[in-house]
Design a protein around this motif. Structure first.
Motif, PDB file in Angstrom:
ATOM      1  N   THR A  52       0.830  -1.204   0.000  1.00 33.01           N
ATOM      2  CA  THR A  52       0.000   0.000   0.000  1.00 33.01           C
ATOM      3  C   THR A  52       0.863   1.252   0.000  1.00 33.01           C
ATOM      4  N   VAL A  53       0.445   2.251  -0.767  1.00 32.44           N
ATOM      5  CA  VAL A  53       1.174   3.517  -0.831  1.00 32.44           C
ATOM      6  C   VAL A  53       0.210   4.697  -0.712  1.00 32.44           C
ATOM      7  N   TYR A  54       0.744   5.801  -0.218  1.00 33.93           N
ATOM      8  CA  TYR A  54      -0.027   7.050  -0.161  1.00 33.93           C
ATOM      9  C   TYR A  54       0.441   7.946  -1.297  1.00 33.93           C
ATOM     10  N   HIS A  55      -0.505   8.509  -2.018  1.00 36.48           N
ATOM     11  CA  HIS A  55      -0.199   9.439  -3.112  1.00 36.48           C
ATOM     12  C   HIS A  55      -0.722  10.831  -2.778  1.00 36.48           C
ATOM     13  N   ASP A  56       0.050  11.838  -3.105  1.00 35.31           N
ATOM     14  CA  ASP A  56      -0.475  13.197  -3.225  1.00 35.31           C
ATOM     15  C   ASP A  56       0.383  13.901  -4.270  1.00 35.31           C
ATOM     16  N   LEU A  57       0.182  15.185  -4.451  1.00 39.46           N
ATOM     17  CA  LEU A  57       0.889  15.871  -5.547  1.00 39.46           C
ATOM     18  C   LEU A  57       2.392  15.990  -5.306  1.00 39.46           C
ATOM     19  N   GLY A  58       2.837  15.670  -4.089  1.00 37.46           N
ATOM     20  CA  GLY A  58       4.270  15.659  -3.800  1.00 37.46           C
ATOM     21  C   GLY A  58       4.899  14.300  -4.045  1.00 37.46           C
ATOM     22  N   ASN A  59       4.122  13.395  -4.620  1.00 32.77           N
ATOM     23  CA  ASN A  59       4.581  12.040  -4.904  1.00 32.77           C
ATOM     24  C   ASN A  59       4.499  11.801  -6.416  1.00 32.77           C
ATOM     25  N   ILE A  60       5.584  11.370  -7.015  1.00 33.54           N
ATOM     26  CA  ILE A  60       5.627  11.111  -8.457  1.00 33.54           C
ATOM     27  C   ILE A  60       5.389   9.625  -8.708  1.00 33.54           C
ATOM     28  N   ASN A  61       4.635   9.324  -9.750  1.00 35.37           N
ATOM     29  CA  ASN A  61       4.396   7.933 -10.150  1.00 35.37           C
ATOM     30  C   ASN A  61       4.977   7.710 -11.540  1.00 35.37           C
ATOM     31  N   LEU A  62       5.676   6.600 -11.685  1.00 35.71           N
ATOM     32  CA  LEU A  62       6.337   6.264 -12.946  1.00 35.71           C
ATOM     33  C   LEU A  62       5.958   4.844 -13.323  1.00 35.71           C
ATOM     34  N   THR A  63       5.527   4.648 -14.564  1.00 35.92           N
ATOM     35  CA  THR A  63       5.190   3.308 -15.039  1.00 35.92           C
ATOM     36  C   THR A  63       5.993   3.005 -16.296  1.00 35.92           C
ATOM     37  N   PHE A  64       6.741   1.912 -16.236  1.00 35.58           N
ATOM     38  CA  PHE A  64       7.570   1.476 -17.365  1.00 35.58           C
ATOM     39  C   PHE A  64       6.875   0.290 -18.050  1.00 35.58           C
ATOM     40  N   PHE A  65       6.518   0.488 -19.321  1.00 36.15           N
ATOM     41  CA  PHE A  65       5.838  -0.558 -20.095  1.00 36.15           C
ATOM     42  C   PHE A  65       6.818  -1.205 -21.084  1.00 36.15           C
ATOM     43  N   THR A  66       6.816  -2.535 -21.089  1.00 30.16           N
ATOM     44  CA  THR A  66       7.647  -3.279 -22.041  1.00 30.16           C
ATOM     45  C   THR A  66       6.923  -4.570 -22.405  1.00 30.16           C
ATOM     46  N   THR A  67       7.535  -5.333 -23.309  1.00 23.71           N
ATOM     47  CA  THR A  67       7.081  -6.714 -23.480  1.00 23.71           C
ATOM     48  C   THR A  67       7.526  -7.478 -22.237  1.00 23.71           C
ATOM     49  N   ARG A  68       6.921  -8.628 -22.019  1.00 27.03           N
ATOM     50  CA  ARG A  68       7.311  -9.423 -20.848  1.00 27.03           C
ATOM     51  C   ARG A  68       8.785  -9.839 -20.936  1.00 27.03           C
ATOM     52  N   LYS A  69       9.254 -10.116 -22.140  1.00 26.17           N
ATOM     53  CA  LYS A  69      10.646 -10.547 -22.319  1.00 26.17           C
ATOM     54  C   LYS A  69      11.638  -9.448 -21.936  1.00 26.17           C
ATOM     55  N   PHE A 108      12.789  16.417  -0.943  1.00 31.98           N
ATOM     56  CA  PHE A 108      12.741  17.841  -0.614  1.00 31.98           C
ATOM     57  C   PHE A 108      13.413  18.115   0.728  1.00 31.98           C
ATOM     58  N   GLU A 109      13.332  17.174   1.667  1.00 29.84           N
ATOM     59  CA  GLU A 109      13.973  17.354   2.976  1.00 29.84           C
ATOM     60  C   GLU A 109      15.486  17.363   2.847  1.00 29.84           C
ATOM     61  N   GLU A 110      15.994  16.630   1.881  1.00 35.56           N
ATOM     62  CA  GLU A 110      17.434  16.570   1.641  1.00 35.56           C
ATOM     63  C   GLU A 110      17.912  17.779   0.852  1.00 35.56           C
ATOM     64  N   ASP A 111      17.070  18.228  -0.081  1.00 37.10           N
ATOM     65  CA  ASP A 111      17.418  19.384  -0.923  1.00 37.10           C
ATOM     66  C   ASP A 111      16.142  20.152  -1.247  1.00 37.10           C
ATOM     67  N   PRO A 112      15.855  21.228  -0.484  1.00 34.28           N
ATOM     68  CA  PRO A 112      14.614  21.996  -0.665  1.00 34.28           C
ATOM     69  C   PRO A 112      14.467  22.668  -2.030  1.00 34.28           C
ATOM     70  N   SER A 113      15.543  22.708  -2.809  1.00 31.40           N
ATOM     71  CA  SER A 113      15.445  23.338  -4.130  1.00 31.40           C
ATOM     72  C   SER A 113      14.811  22.411  -5.165  1.00 31.40           C
ATOM     73  N   LEU A 114      14.645  21.131  -4.816  1.00 36.30           N
ATOM     74  CA  LEU A 114      14.053  20.176  -5.751  1.00 36.30           C
ATOM     75  C   LEU A 114      12.536  20.361  -5.845  1.00 36.30           C
ATOM     76  N   THR A 115      11.999  20.111  -7.014  1.00 32.06           N
ATOM     77  CA  THR A 115      10.546  20.134  -7.211  1.00 32.06           C
ATOM     78  C   THR A 115      10.138  18.878  -7.981  1.00 32.06           C
ATOM     79  N   CYS A 124       8.878  13.177  -3.331  1.00 30.49           N
ATOM     80  CA  CYS A 124       9.539  14.473  -3.472  1.00 30.49           C
ATOM     81  C   CYS A 124       9.181  15.371  -2.293  1.00 30.49           C
ATOM     82  N   ASN A 125       7.880  15.650  -2.168  1.00 29.73           N
ATOM     83  CA  ASN A 125       7.435  16.542  -1.087  1.00 29.73           C
ATOM     84  C   ASN A 125       6.040  16.141  -0.613  1.00 29.73           C
ATOM     85  N   ALA A 126       5.848  14.856  -0.350  1.00 27.84           N
ATOM     86  CA  ALA A 126       4.543  14.364   0.102  1.00 27.84           C
ATOM     87  C   ALA A 126       4.303  14.765   1.558  1.00 27.84           C
ATOM     88  N   ASP A 127       3.035  14.821   1.940  1.00 27.00           N
ATOM     89  CA  ASP A 127       2.664  15.161   3.323  1.00 27.00           C
ATOM     90  C   ASP A 127       2.878  13.922   4.195  1.00 27.00           C
TER      91      ASP A 127
END
Length: 372
Positions: free
Chosen positions: A104-121, A215-222, A181-184
């Motif tokens: 289970t994960v919590y999402h908000d706008l400070g959380n990025i989601n990435l999905t990598f699609f490929t063939t199964r091979k 963001f806690e490690e480097d506040p300049s990141l967005t 990145c900067n989730a609550d």
């Protein structure tokens, strides 16, 4: 500022009106797309649509997306076990069940989601995570980030900043992961803590971990900087243009059938009804007048519905007929506060007009509803 916002909207609008052919005719090798929606159900439906419709033999795809506050559970998980459902309802945070496994994960706008699609091979979870780490290091070389054998990304060797899950189809596959990145974090920790006691289940449990925002490690990141850095690294590794195609995951002209996928993911039958069978054995400590009454409750729940129900009440505390009707009505009903509230309200109408009896009935029903 207003002018800039208008320009952004105009650009997005123009991007969304790109003819269908442009979406399909991108040069083979790789494609980077980003959702304009922050709705968790639309974005999960978009994943399904890509998996089911795109020719991943011709092009691998990176899908970038962010959600408004939501808790997302794995396909084989139990929401009562994984999160604080009452708090989710109070805070108006959505609950979604994805089609992949994992925790289970919590999402908000400070959380990025990435999905990598490929063939199964060509599916390679470790390679994808190393790509993200390489992008982070290119952006901020001082960051201490690495991938573990459990396919997590750790910051400073101890804080989890990315969790991972996957769906492996017959020929197609996708691997998706989060990036904090900067989730609550205060909301994250409170909603991912189930208050439920006495629940037994074979559902896949989540593994708790200490987390930290980049963001806690480097506040300049967005979030925008991170998305762009990852897209750039993906483009380099796949030898494609660093171009992000903006997609509206509710556009039926571009994505035929997407609305039905979105609707299915929102149904009670999918979010709760797909929960593996579980049992509840707990004691309700009900404060009544000057004493505390212990009421033992045992239930079996299958497909989100109460299959077996036993409530051990003190003799004469409720009329036998009313007690029997309560158990009979609960059996077969959804393990759900809304349905149970409607049920007990109906039963109360036929209850004898006795203030003492009404008080006892209301107390029992309130405690039963809190279970759900």
């Amino acid at each position: 500022m207003v002018l800039q916002s208008f320009k952004n909207c105009l650009w997005l609008s123009t991007a969304l009106r790109t003819p269908k052919a442009c979406f399909w005719s991108t040069a083979s090798g790789g494609l980077i797309i980003q959702s304009v929606s922050n709705d968790v159900y639309q974005n999960l439906a978009m994943e399904d649509w890509i998996h089911d419709h795109m020719d991943l033999e011709k092009q691998q795809i990176l899908f970038l997306w962010r959600n408004s506050p939501a808790v997302v559970i794995g396909r084989h998980q139990n929401p009562w076990q994984e999160c604080n459902l009452r708090l989710l309802r109070q805070k108006n945070i959505k609950l979604a069940r994805r089609r992949s496994g994992g925790g289970t994960v919590y999402h908000d706008l400070g959380n990025i989601n990435l999905t990598f699609f490929t063939t199964r091979k060509k599916y390679e979870r470790m390679g994808n995570l190393k790509l993200i780490v390489k992008a982070l290091k290119a952006l901020r070389p001082q960051l201490d980030v690495h991938v573990t054998d459990r396919y997590d990304i750790l910051l400073d060797r101890q804080y989890k900043i990315s969790g991972t899950a996957a769906k492996l189809g017959r020929t197609s596959a996708y691997h998706h992961c989060t990036l904090l990145c900067n989730a609550d974090k205060s909301v994250l920790s409170s909603v991912l803590k189930s208050p439920f006691k006495g629940l037994k289940s074979n559902a896949t449990p989540s593994v708790p971990a200490s987390v930290k925002n980049l963001f806690e490690e480097d506040p300049s990141l967005t979030s925008e900087m991170l998305l762009d850095a990852i897209a750039k690294e993906y483009a380099v590794q796949h030898q494609i243009d660093h171009h992000i195609t903006v997609i509206n995951p509710s556009d039926e002209t571009l994505l035929p059938g997407i609305s039905n996928k979105t609707k299915e993911l929102q149904t009670w039958e999918w979010v709760y009804g797909k929960t593996p069978k579980f049992s509840v054995s707990t004691c309700l400590n009900m404060a009544y007048k000057d004493s505390v009454l212990d009421v033992q409750v045992n239930m079996d729940v299958k497909h989100g519905r109460i299959e077996v129900c036993n409530i051990d009440l003190p003799e004469q505390w409720l009329p036998p007929g009313l007690y029997s009707e309560l158990v009979r009505s609960l059996t077969g009903s959804k393990f759900c506060p809304n349905e149970t509230t409607a049920l007990v309200t109906t039963l109360l109408r036929v209850c004898p007009q006795d203030d003492e009896l009404h008080s006892r009935w209301s107390l029992l029903c309130e405690n039963m509803i809190r279970l759900m």
